[in-house]
Motif scaffolding. Structure first.
Motif, PDB file in Angstrom:
ATOM      1  N   SER A   1       0.845  -1.176   0.000  1.00 31.51           N
ATOM      2  CA  SER A   1       0.000   0.000   0.000  1.00 31.51           C
ATOM      3  C   SER A   1       0.891   1.239   0.000  1.00 31.51           C
ATOM      4  CB  SER A   1      -0.947  -0.023   1.180  1.00 31.51           C
ATOM      5  OG  SER A   1      -0.242  -0.002   2.392  1.00 31.51           O
ATOM      6  N   VAL A   2       0.403   2.270  -0.610  1.00 34.04           N
ATOM      7  CA  VAL A   2       1.165   3.497  -0.787  1.00 34.04           C
ATOM      8  C   VAL A   2       1.377   4.166   0.563  1.00 34.04           C
ATOM      9  CG1 VAL A   2       1.135   5.773  -1.891  1.00 34.04           C
ATOM     10  CG2 VAL A   2       0.167   3.801  -3.068  1.00 34.04           C
ATOM     11  N   VAL A   3       2.626   4.524   0.859  1.00 37.21           N
ATOM     12  CA  VAL A   3       2.934   5.232   2.099  1.00 37.21           C
ATOM     13  C   VAL A   3       3.481   6.610   1.740  1.00 37.21           C
ATOM     14  CG1 VAL A   3       5.252   4.225   2.314  1.00 37.21           C
ATOM     15  CG2 VAL A   3       4.117   5.130   4.342  1.00 37.21           C
ATOM     16  N   ALA A   4       2.988   7.622   2.432  1.00 41.50           N
ATOM     17  CA  ALA A   4       3.394   9.001   2.164  1.00 41.50           C
ATOM     18  C   ALA A   4       4.800   9.257   2.686  1.00 41.50           C
ATOM     19  CB  ALA A   4       2.402   9.966   2.828  1.00 41.50           C
ATOM     20  N   LEU A   5       5.571  10.043   1.931  1.00 41.98           N
ATOM     21  CA  LEU A   5       6.933  10.379   2.352  1.00 41.98           C
ATOM     22  C   LEU A   5       6.936  11.100   3.695  1.00 41.98           C
ATOM     23  CD1 LEU A   5       8.556  11.496  -1.022  1.00 41.98           C
ATOM     24  CD2 LEU A   5       8.837   9.331   0.193  1.00 41.98           C
ATOM     25  N   ASP A   6       5.947  11.960   3.930  1.00 42.03           N
ATOM     26  CA  ASP A   6       5.875  12.647   5.228  1.00 42.03           C
ATOM     27  C   ASP A   6       5.683  11.653   6.369  1.00 42.03           C
ATOM     28  OD1 ASP A   6       6.195  15.085   3.971  1.00 42.03           O
ATOM     29  OD2 ASP A   6       4.091  15.686   4.165  1.00 42.03           O
ATOM     30  N   ASP A   7       4.919  10.587   6.129  1.00 45.17           N
ATOM     31  CA  ASP A   7       4.727   9.566   7.158  1.00 45.17           C
ATOM     32  C   ASP A   7       6.027   8.816   7.423  1.00 45.17           C
ATOM     33  OD1 ASP A   7       2.081  10.300   7.382  1.00 45.17           O
ATOM     34  OD2 ASP A   7       1.299   8.557   6.310  1.00 45.17           O
ATOM     35  N   ASP A  10       8.137  11.176   9.496  1.00 45.69           N
ATOM     36  CA  ASP A  10       7.640  11.241  10.871  1.00 45.69           C
ATOM     37  C   ASP A  10       8.012   9.984  11.651  1.00 45.69           C
ATOM     38  OD1 ASP A  10       6.543  13.715  10.271  1.00 45.69           O
ATOM     39  OD2 ASP A  10       4.472  12.977  10.165  1.00 45.69           O
ATOM     40  N   ALA A  11       7.932   8.827  10.999  1.00 44.71           N
ATOM     41  CA  ALA A  11       8.309   7.577  11.663  1.00 44.71           C
ATOM     42  C   ALA A  11       9.806   7.562  11.961  1.00 44.71           C
ATOM     43  CB  ALA A  11       7.923   6.379  10.793  1.00 44.71           C
ATOM     44  N   ALA A  12      10.602   8.046  11.032  1.00 47.97           N
ATOM     45  CA  ALA A  12      12.054   8.103  11.248  1.00 47.97           C
ATOM     46  C   ALA A  12      12.385   9.024  12.420  1.00 47.97           C
ATOM     47  CB  ALA A  12      12.757   8.566   9.981  1.00 47.97           C
ATOM     48  N   VAL A  13      11.712  10.158  12.504  1.00 40.79           N
ATOM     49  CA  VAL A  13      11.933  11.086  13.618  1.00 40.79           C
ATOM     50  C   VAL A  13      11.607  10.408  14.945  1.00 40.79           C
ATOM     51  CG1 VAL A  13      11.064  13.210  14.706  1.00 40.79           C
ATOM     52  CG2 VAL A  13      11.663  13.195  12.273  1.00 40.79           C
TER      53      VAL A  13
END
Length: 115
Positions: A1-7, A10-13
């Motif tokens: 499923s498509v995951v947004a770059l901003d997500d 945010d997960a990396a942060v």
């Protein structure tokens, strides 16, 4: 499923902000819904007002259509293998890692395009 770059960011942060809590962990970052490439084209059409269609390529067509980028063979192999995996539904899973890590729902393709 498509995951947004901003997500993904945010997960990396979240992970980098508390590395000890995530040591050895692996996260499958996904969007909130599994969509087909035909559905993605329809969502893009709706968001942009421009007609977008998805053309199912054979593996040979997939390699030919990417030749003009001049990318190294390993990168083209990765693109084509991702394309074939999407077409087979192998990347259609939806997980809860984005909301668990970020504290907000995963962003849909339509919402990402609306930004």
């Amino acid at each position: 499923s498509v995951v947004a770059l901003d997500d993904i960011a945010d997960a990396a942060v979240a992970v980098l902000g508390s590395p000890g809590e995530h040591a050895g962990a692996t996260y499958d970052l996904t969007g909130p819904e599994a969509i087909t490439l035909d559905e993605a084209a329809a969502i893009i059409t709706e968001a942009t007002g421009r007609p977008v269609t998805y053309h199912r390529e054979t593996v040979e067509e997939a390699y030919r259509s990417r030749e003009h980028y001049g990318a190294p063979g390993w990168e083209v192999d990765a693109w084509v293998s991702t394309y074939t995996a999407i077409a087979k539904g192998e990347l259609a899973g939806v997980g809860d890692a984005v909301p668990r890590l970020t504290g907000h729902p995963a962003t849909s393709l339509a919402a990402a395009l609306a930004r």
